[in-house]
Write an enzyme that holds these catalytic residues in place. Structure first.
Site, PDB file in Angstrom:
ATOM      1  N   THR A 293       0.868  -1.188   0.000  1.00  0.00           N
ATOM      2  CA  THR A 293       0.000   0.000   0.000  1.00  0.00           C
ATOM      3  C   THR A 293       0.904   1.237   0.000  1.00  0.00           C
ATOM      4  O   THR A 293       1.327   1.699  -1.040  1.00  0.00           O
ATOM      5  CB  THR A 293      -0.977   0.001   1.197  1.00  0.00           C
ATOM      6  OG1 THR A 293      -0.251  -0.266   2.402  1.00  0.00           O
ATOM      7  CG2 THR A 293      -2.049  -1.066   1.024  1.00  0.00           C
TER       8      THR A 293
ATOM      9  N   LYS B 131       4.127  -6.900   4.172  1.00  0.00           N
ATOM     10  CA  LYS B 131       3.859  -5.524   3.775  1.00  0.00           C
ATOM     11  C   LYS B 131       3.522  -4.723   5.023  1.00  0.00           C
ATOM     12  O   LYS B 131       3.017  -5.243   6.023  1.00  0.00           O
ATOM     13  CB  LYS B 131       2.730  -5.432   2.750  1.00  0.00           C
ATOM     14  CG  LYS B 131       1.343  -5.861   3.202  1.00  0.00           C
ATOM     15  CD  LYS B 131       0.531  -4.860   3.997  1.00  0.00           C
ATOM     16  CE  LYS B 131       0.455  -3.507   3.315  1.00  0.00           C
ATOM     17  NZ  LYS B 131      -0.348  -2.550   4.177  1.00  0.00           N
TER      18      LYS B 131
ATOM     19  N   THR C 257      -1.157  -1.553   9.135  1.00  0.00           N
ATOM     20  CA  THR C 257      -1.873  -2.402   8.195  1.00  0.00           C
ATOM     21  C   THR C 257      -0.785  -3.196   7.555  1.00  0.00           C
ATOM     22  O   THR C 257      -0.390  -2.951   6.466  1.00  0.00           O
ATOM     23  CB  THR C 257      -2.542  -1.427   7.304  1.00  0.00           C
ATOM     24  OG1 THR C 257      -3.362  -0.682   8.093  1.00  0.00           O
ATOM     25  CG2 THR C 257      -3.224  -1.931   6.091  1.00  0.00           C
TER      26      THR C 257
ATOM     27  N   GLU D 122       6.559   4.818   7.492  1.00  0.00           N
ATOM     28  CA  GLU D 122       6.153   5.989   6.723  1.00  0.00           C
ATOM     29  C   GLU D 122       6.960   7.219   7.129  1.00  0.00           C
ATOM     30  O   GLU D 122       6.910   7.671   8.276  1.00  0.00           O
ATOM     31  CB  GLU D 122       4.656   6.244   6.905  1.00  0.00           C
ATOM     32  CG  GLU D 122       3.814   5.189   6.205  1.00  0.00           C
ATOM     33  CD  GLU D 122       2.335   5.305   6.483  1.00  0.00           C
ATOM     34  OE1 GLU D 122       1.559   4.738   5.700  1.00  0.00           O
ATOM     35  OE2 GLU D 122       1.948   5.947   7.472  1.00  0.00           O
TER      36      GLU D 122
ATOM     37  N   ASN E 289       0.059  10.436   5.715  1.00  0.00           N
ATOM     38  CA  ASN E 289      -1.217  10.066   6.310  1.00  0.00           C
ATOM     39  C   ASN E 289      -2.291  11.130   6.107  1.00  0.00           C
ATOM     40  O   ASN E 289      -3.476  10.807   6.062  1.00  0.00           O
ATOM     41  CB  ASN E 289      -1.020   9.731   7.786  1.00  0.00           C
ATOM     42  CG  ASN E 289      -0.381   8.369   7.970  1.00  0.00           C
ATOM     43  OD1 ASN E 289      -1.038   7.354   7.839  1.00  0.00           O
ATOM     44  ND2 ASN E 289       0.916   8.342   8.210  1.00  0.00           N
TER      45      ASN E 289
ATOM     46  N   THR F 106      -6.322  10.764  -0.717  1.00  0.00           N
ATOM     47  CA  THR F 106      -6.410  11.656  -1.871  1.00  0.00           C
ATOM     48  C   THR F 106      -5.572  11.147  -3.019  1.00  0.00           C
ATOM     49  O   THR F 106      -4.779  10.235  -2.877  1.00  0.00           O
ATOM     50  CB  THR F 106      -5.942  13.067  -1.492  1.00  0.00           C
ATOM     51  OG1 THR F 106      -4.589  13.001  -1.027  1.00  0.00           O
ATOM     52  CG2 THR F 106      -6.813  13.650  -0.418  1.00  0.00           C
TER      53      THR F 106
END
Length: 404
Positions: free
Chosen positions: A152, A178, A189, A275, A399, A404
């Site tokens: 993702t 992942k 996730t 991230e 995040n 978007t």
């Protein structure tokens, strides 16, 4: 931006396990987003799942099907099918039915997994229409495409593969994972799928996976958030010449260590890809009175936004680490017994700044990309480690822009 030079390894095929990918266009159309995994008849399968009470529909279905001798796993990225109510459950079950019809197995022999945006309806028609293509692509040597299909916000595909020797027999362990954000697995996730050609009963395989996960995926955190979809699966095809692995044997011990190594490698890869991460931080807690106490102290430090932003800024603000330890809930904590180290540099001793500590020494450690924080509690003999990363501007951006 990943921490360290990460290259996807040479992946050894696991006899008896096939993987097929295809692009269903669930959220994007640049790469495959659907993965079908086929296990040979007679294979065993173990899994651990998120403990989030709002677990996703596929998690609920997979838990129910796990004891029914699974033959197929179906994974989609781009949509979590979580927070989707009765329709989400119906879609997860329908996906199993469609795989079963294609493969001529029972629907209860299919385990579904999803990852992506929470609260949006699963585009089940896109998945159903793409399943034949994924089935068509089923081959044993397809781990690289599989690793990409489950991504993702990941910036790189995560894989592990090794052929080991146990009792003179070759055993292959290959897996992918992942995850980059919403990472604080409480599983039992992130998703992980690991396969081996060893022969082992479902009960013993489950025990092996549960132990390995506790020391790997349950020892990492990016942001302290436990996903609705966390899951890790271990498949054993039984194609190796090694006799069935039995509990309490040296063979089981060797196999357990091998599975644990795979899980720890894949777990660390997730943190390296946190991230917006610019640093990999290992937090070791030593001389705790119990493993649970050591983990709690380490996770309290790892979850602290103030600690994590200090690491991003290369700021040796050791007071933030000290404060996190103090609020970790340790009963009757004696601060005078505590020592804290940045790398090899002692920053705190006897409850205060170490007399030998200099800001320059601390700065030298903080400027590094990979940092170890060691906390010595002086309360016992137990030691545990948690992996985390820093918080950067990019974490907020990624995040904030996720939908978007």
């Amino acid at each position: 931006m990943a921490v360290g030079n990460i290259e996807f390894p040479l992946m050894h095929a696991v006899s008896g396990v096939k993987l097929g990918t295809a692009c269903a266009g669930i959220k994007q159309t640049e790469r495959d987003d659907l993965l079908l995994i086929e296990m040979a008849e007679g294979a065993t399968c173990a899994a651990v799942f998120t403990q989030n009470a709002f677990c996703a529909a596929p998690v609920t279905v997979a838990k129910d099907h796990l004891s029914k001798q699974p033959r197929y796993l179906l994974i989609n990225s781009g949509n979590a099918n979580a927070g989707t109510g009765e329709q989400g459950m119906a879609d997860a079950e329908l996906s199993c039915v469609e795989v079963a019809q294609l493969a001529q197995v029972g629907a209860e022999q299919v385990l579904p997994f999803s990852t992506g945006v929470i609260g949006e309806a699963l585009p089940i028609i896109k998945i159903v229409d793409t399943l034949p293509k994924a089935q068509e692509n089923l081959v044993e040597d397809n781990w690289l495409k599989a690793a990409h299909a489950i991504m993702t916000t990941d910036t790189f595909a995560k894989g592990y593969s090794k052929v080991i020797e146990i009792d003179g027999c070759a055993v292959t362990i290959t897996g992918i994972s992942k995850g980059a954000g919403m990472i604080q697995p409480n599983m039992a996730t992130m998703l992980g799928f690991i396969a081996t050609d060893a022969t082992i009963s479902q009960q013993n395989l489950q025990q092996c996976l549960s132990v390995a996960v506790e020391q790997s995926f349950n020892r990492i955190t990016v942001d302290g958030d436990t996903s609705t979809n966390d899951a890790c699966v271990l498949m054993a095809s039984g194609a190796s010449s090694l006799p069935e692995i039995m509990p309490g044997t040296d063979t089981m011990g060797a196999f357990q260590l091998a599975v644990q190594e795979a899980c720890m490698f894949l777990a660390e890869a997730i943190i390296r890809d946190g991230e917006g991460a610019t640093k990999l931080i290992k937090i070791k807690v030593q001389q705790a009175s119990s493993d649970a106490e050591a983990v709690e102290v380490a996770k309290t430090i790892a979850h602290s936004p103030l600690v994590k932003t200090a690491f991003f800024a290369n700021d040796p603000n050791w007071g933030r680490i000290l404060a996190a330890i103090g609020r970790s809930g340790v009963d009757q904590l004696d601060v005078k017994k505590i020592s804290i180290y940045l790398g090899e540099v002692c920053i705190v001793e006897k409850g205060g700044r170490a007399s030998s500590y200099t800001e320059a020494a601390g700065q030298k450690i903080m400027d590094q990309q990979e940092i170890t924080v060691t906390v010595v509690l002086g309360r016992g003999e137990q030691e545990q480690q948690v992996l985390t990363c820093d918080f950067s501007y990019d974490y907020v951006r990624i995040n904030a822009e996720y939908r978007t």
